[in-house]
Design a protein around this motif. Structure first.
Motif, PDB file in Angstrom:
ATOM      1  N   ALA A   1     112.189  -2.108   2.796  1.00  0.00           N
ATOM      2  CA  ALA A   1     112.387  -3.457   2.261  1.00  0.00           C
ATOM      3  C   ALA A   1     113.312  -3.355   1.055  1.00  0.00           C
ATOM      4  CB  ALA A   1     111.052  -4.090   1.873  1.00  0.00           C
ATOM      5  N   GLU A   2     114.548  -3.832   1.194  1.00  0.00           N
ATOM      6  CA  GLU A   2     115.562  -3.724   0.140  1.00  0.00           C
ATOM      7  C   GLU A   2     116.517  -4.908   0.301  1.00  0.00           C
ATOM      8  OE1 GLU A   2     117.829  -3.388  -2.628  1.00  0.00           O
ATOM      9  OE2 GLU A   2     116.644  -1.533  -2.625  1.00  0.00           O
TER      10      GLU A   2
ATOM     11  N   VAL B   1     114.344  -4.730   6.121  1.00  0.00           N
ATOM     12  CA  VAL B   1     114.164  -6.150   5.812  1.00  0.00           C
ATOM     13  C   VAL B   1     114.559  -6.392   4.361  1.00  0.00           C
ATOM     14  CG1 VAL B   1     112.290  -6.392   7.494  1.00  0.00           C
ATOM     15  CG2 VAL B   1     111.738  -5.836   5.114  1.00  0.00           C
ATOM     16  N   SER B   2     114.761  -7.679   4.013  1.00  0.00           N
ATOM     17  CA  SER B   2     115.221  -8.001   2.664  1.00  0.00           C
ATOM     18  C   SER B   2     114.212  -8.817   1.859  1.00  0.00           C
ATOM     19  CB  SER B   2     116.544  -8.773   2.735  1.00  0.00           C
ATOM     20  OG  SER B   2     116.386  -9.969   3.486  1.00  0.00           O
ATOM     21  N   SER B   3     113.107  -9.220   2.491  1.00  0.00           N
ATOM     22  CA  SER B   3     112.119 -10.021   1.779  1.00  0.00           C
ATOM     23  C   SER B   3     110.713  -9.532   2.088  1.00  0.00           C
ATOM     24  CB  SER B   3     112.242 -11.497   2.172  1.00  0.00           C
ATOM     25  OG  SER B   3     111.802 -11.704   3.505  1.00  0.00           O
ATOM     26  N   GLY B   4     109.791  -9.852   1.183  1.00  0.00           N
ATOM     27  CA  GLY B   4     108.403  -9.482   1.401  1.00  0.00           C
ATOM     28  C   GLY B   4     107.802 -10.203   2.585  1.00  0.00           C
ATOM     29  N   GLU B   5     108.169 -11.467   2.753  1.00  0.00           N
ATOM     30  CA  GLU B   5     107.652 -12.248   3.868  1.00  0.00           C
ATOM     31  C   GLU B   5     108.056 -11.614   5.201  1.00  0.00           C
ATOM     32  OE1 GLU B   5     108.074 -15.077   0.388  1.00  0.00           O
ATOM     33  OE2 GLU B   5     109.222 -13.421   1.239  1.00  0.00           O
ATOM     34  N   GLU B   6     109.311 -11.174   5.282  1.00  0.00           N
ATOM     35  CA  GLU B   6     109.784 -10.545   6.515  1.00  0.00           C
ATOM     36  C   GLU B   6     109.087  -9.210   6.756  1.00  0.00           C
ATOM     37  OE1 GLU B   6     114.046  -9.411   8.689  1.00  0.00           O
ATOM     38  OE2 GLU B   6     113.994  -9.946   6.560  1.00  0.00           O
ATOM     39  N   LEU B   7     108.858  -8.478   5.675  1.00  0.00           N
ATOM     40  CA  LEU B   7     108.162  -7.194   5.817  1.00  0.00           C
ATOM     41  C   LEU B   7     106.775  -7.391   6.417  1.00  0.00           C
ATOM     42  CD1 LEU B   7     107.997  -4.292   3.288  1.00  0.00           C
ATOM     43  CD2 LEU B   7     105.898  -5.144   4.295  1.00  0.00           C
ATOM     44  N   LEU B   8     106.044  -8.385   5.926  1.00  0.00           N
ATOM     45  CA  LEU B   8     104.676  -8.603   6.408  1.00  0.00           C
ATOM     46  C   LEU B   8     104.654  -9.030   7.870  1.00  0.00           C
ATOM     47  CD1 LEU B   8     103.230 -10.381   3.249  1.00  0.00           C
ATOM     48  CD2 LEU B   8     102.794  -8.035   3.999  1.00  0.00           C
TER      49      LEU B   8
ATOM     50  N   ILE C   1     108.808   1.810   2.502  1.00  0.00           N
ATOM     51  CA  ILE C   1     109.530   2.009   1.246  1.00  0.00           C
ATOM     52  C   ILE C   1     110.033   0.643   0.809  1.00  0.00           C
ATOM     53  CG2 ILE C   1     111.462   3.153   0.103  1.00  0.00           C
ATOM     54  CD1 ILE C   1     111.368   5.289   2.265  1.00  0.00           C
ATOM     55  N   LEU C   2     109.600   0.161  -0.357  1.00  0.00           N
ATOM     56  CA  LEU C   2     110.008  -1.182  -0.749  1.00  0.00           C
ATOM     57  C   LEU C   2     110.462  -1.271  -2.196  1.00  0.00           C
ATOM     58  CD1 LEU C   2     106.863  -3.499  -1.074  1.00  0.00           C
ATOM     59  CD2 LEU C   2     106.666  -1.068  -0.770  1.00  0.00           C
ATOM     60  N   ASP C   3     111.533  -2.033  -2.368  1.00  0.00           N
ATOM     61  CA  ASP C   3     112.016  -2.335  -3.707  1.00  0.00           C
ATOM     62  C   ASP C   3     111.085  -3.383  -4.313  1.00  0.00           C
ATOM     63  OD1 ASP C   3     113.504  -2.557  -5.971  1.00  0.00           O
ATOM     64  OD2 ASP C   3     115.350  -3.208  -4.981  1.00  0.00           O
ATOM     65  N   ILE C   4     110.994  -3.403  -5.618  1.00  0.00           N
ATOM     66  CA  ILE C   4     110.144  -4.400  -6.275  1.00  0.00           C
ATOM     67  C   ILE C   4     110.853  -5.755  -6.325  1.00  0.00           C
ATOM     68  CG2 ILE C   4     109.153  -5.059  -8.501  1.00  0.00           C
ATOM     69  CD1 ILE C   4     108.212  -2.224  -8.841  1.00  0.00           C
ATOM     70  N   THR C   5     112.176  -5.751  -6.482  1.00  0.00           N
ATOM     71  CA  THR C   5     112.949  -6.989  -6.489  1.00  0.00           C
ATOM     72  C   THR C   5     113.409  -7.303  -5.066  1.00  0.00           C
ATOM     73  OG1 THR C   5     113.736  -6.512  -8.720  1.00  0.00           O
ATOM     74  CG2 THR C   5     114.927  -8.191  -7.475  1.00  0.00           C
ATOM     75  N   LEU C   6     112.865  -8.365  -4.490  1.00  0.00           N
ATOM     76  CA  LEU C   6     113.183  -8.739  -3.111  1.00  0.00           C
ATOM     77  C   LEU C   6     113.541 -10.210  -3.037  1.00  0.00           C
ATOM     78  CD1 LEU C   6     110.251  -6.957  -1.207  1.00  0.00           C
ATOM     79  CD2 LEU C   6     112.629  -6.187  -1.332  1.00  0.00           C
ATOM     80  N   GLU C   7     114.169 -10.593  -1.942  1.00  0.00           N
ATOM     81  CA  GLU C   7     114.422 -12.004  -1.678  1.00  0.00           C
ATOM     82  C   GLU C   7     113.103 -12.709  -1.367  1.00  0.00           C
ATOM     83  OE1 GLU C   7     117.160 -12.218   1.542  1.00  0.00           O
ATOM     84  OE2 GLU C   7     118.850 -11.416   0.409  1.00  0.00           O
ATOM     85  N   GLY C   8     113.101 -14.039  -1.457  1.00  0.00           N
ATOM     86  CA  GLY C   8     111.911 -14.796  -1.104  1.00  0.00           C
ATOM     87  C   GLY C   8     110.970 -14.973  -2.278  1.00  0.00           C
ATOM     88  N   LYS C   9     109.814 -15.550  -2.017  1.00  0.00           N
ATOM     89  CA  LYS C   9     108.845 -15.854  -3.061  1.00  0.00           C
ATOM     90  C   LYS C   9     108.022 -14.632  -3.475  1.00  0.00           C
ATOM     91  CE  LYS C   9     108.310 -20.734  -1.793  1.00  0.00           C
ATOM     92  NZ  LYS C   9     107.349 -21.795  -1.382  1.00  0.00           N
ATOM     93  N   LEU C  10     107.869 -13.679  -2.562  1.00  0.00           N
ATOM     94  CA  LEU C  10     107.060 -12.487  -2.844  1.00  0.00           C
ATOM     95  C   LEU C  10     107.951 -11.356  -3.342  1.00  0.00           C
ATOM     96  CD1 LEU C  10     104.780 -12.413   0.344  1.00  0.00           C
ATOM     97  CD2 LEU C  10     104.164 -13.270  -1.929  1.00  0.00           C
TER      98      LEU C  10
END
Length: 259
Positions: A9-10, A34-41, A53-62
């Protein structure tokens, strides 16, 4: 041999692209970016990765921390944070989700690889104690004959991770044909490889599901569906003749459909 599957997620396309290539060069399989937390879930349950592996700064609300908190409640998939943020407030928030690693950008590929290997190793061997279950007495055996301390609830139920040189390789349980005692170690045989692992056959037996595997001799465990023939006191498995111990023969025959 199944590769370790990673989901990334980046939100920076260039970083995500370069990271994906680097991981694939290391021998991992990147199943989704993926680029957002919502998409990751949404995607994580489709691909069932071995590690996120996920960045803390993501697109979306999460953001990444919010996403990890939700992920940890809905699955046991381990995750690593990578971020340019290293302030105390962010780190304190991140710690509450219990990540398997926290990488501050920029980091080199060796640091990333070692973090991945350690995270997967810890995740695959960590014991999870059920929060609401009544705990058996110490030393009490479960239906498979192993004690709670020995079995536990592993995060990955369909594979083992085997140390080969400087990396951990995923070995699917369905690929294992037999296991053989080698003093205090064991050999694990798949259709393609033989792995020497630092586990006794007794410990290995407790990690293999009893519905699929069976101890047939003091020195051998076999996968029941891999048995090709039984002749006298030997089993033919993967072209190898494996002896049947006298104390195991009756139990083995009861597991087979003989007509």
């Amino acid at each position: 041999m199944a590769k370790v599957k990673l989901l990334i997620a980046e939100d920076d396309v260039v970083i995500a692209h370069n990271l994906s290539f680097s991981l694939e060069d290391m021998g991992y399989a990147v199943c989704q970016v993926v680029s957002s937390g919502e998409e990751l879930l949404l995607e994580v349950h489709k691909h069932n990765p071995d590690l996120v592996i996920l960045d803390i700064t993501l697109e979306g609300k999460l953001d990444g921390i919010d996403t990890a908190a939700i992920l940890s409640k809905s699955s046991n998939i381990p995750f690593i944070f990578m971020t340019a943020l290293s302030d105390k407030e962010t780190i304190d928030r991140a710690k509450l989700t219990k990540p398997h690693a926290y990488l501050v950008k920029p980091f080199d590929v060796r640091t990333l690889q070692s973090s991945i290997e350690v995270a997967i190793h810890n995740a695959s061997s960590r014991l999870q104690q059920p929060a609401t279950a009544v705990q058996p007495a110490v030393g009490a055996a479960n239906p498979d004959g192993a004690t709670p301390e020995e079995t536990g609830n592993y995060l990955l139920h369909d594979a083992l991770f085997v140390k080969v040189r400087n990396r951990l390789e995923k070995v699917a349980l369905g690929d294992i044909v037999w296991a053989e005692a080698q003093d205090i170690y064991s050999n694990i045989k798949t259709s393609q490889h033989v792995y020497l692992v630092s586990q006794s056959l007794k410990n290995l037996e407790q990690r293999l599901p009893s519905k699929d595997f069976m101890r047939v001799h003091r020195s051998y465990i076999v996968r029941l569906t891999a048995i090709e023939a039984i002749e006298d006191n030997n089993i033919l498995v993967g072209g190898k003749h494996i002896p049947i111990g006298n104390t195991h023969k009756d139990a083995l025959l009861k597991r087979l459909q003989i007509i």
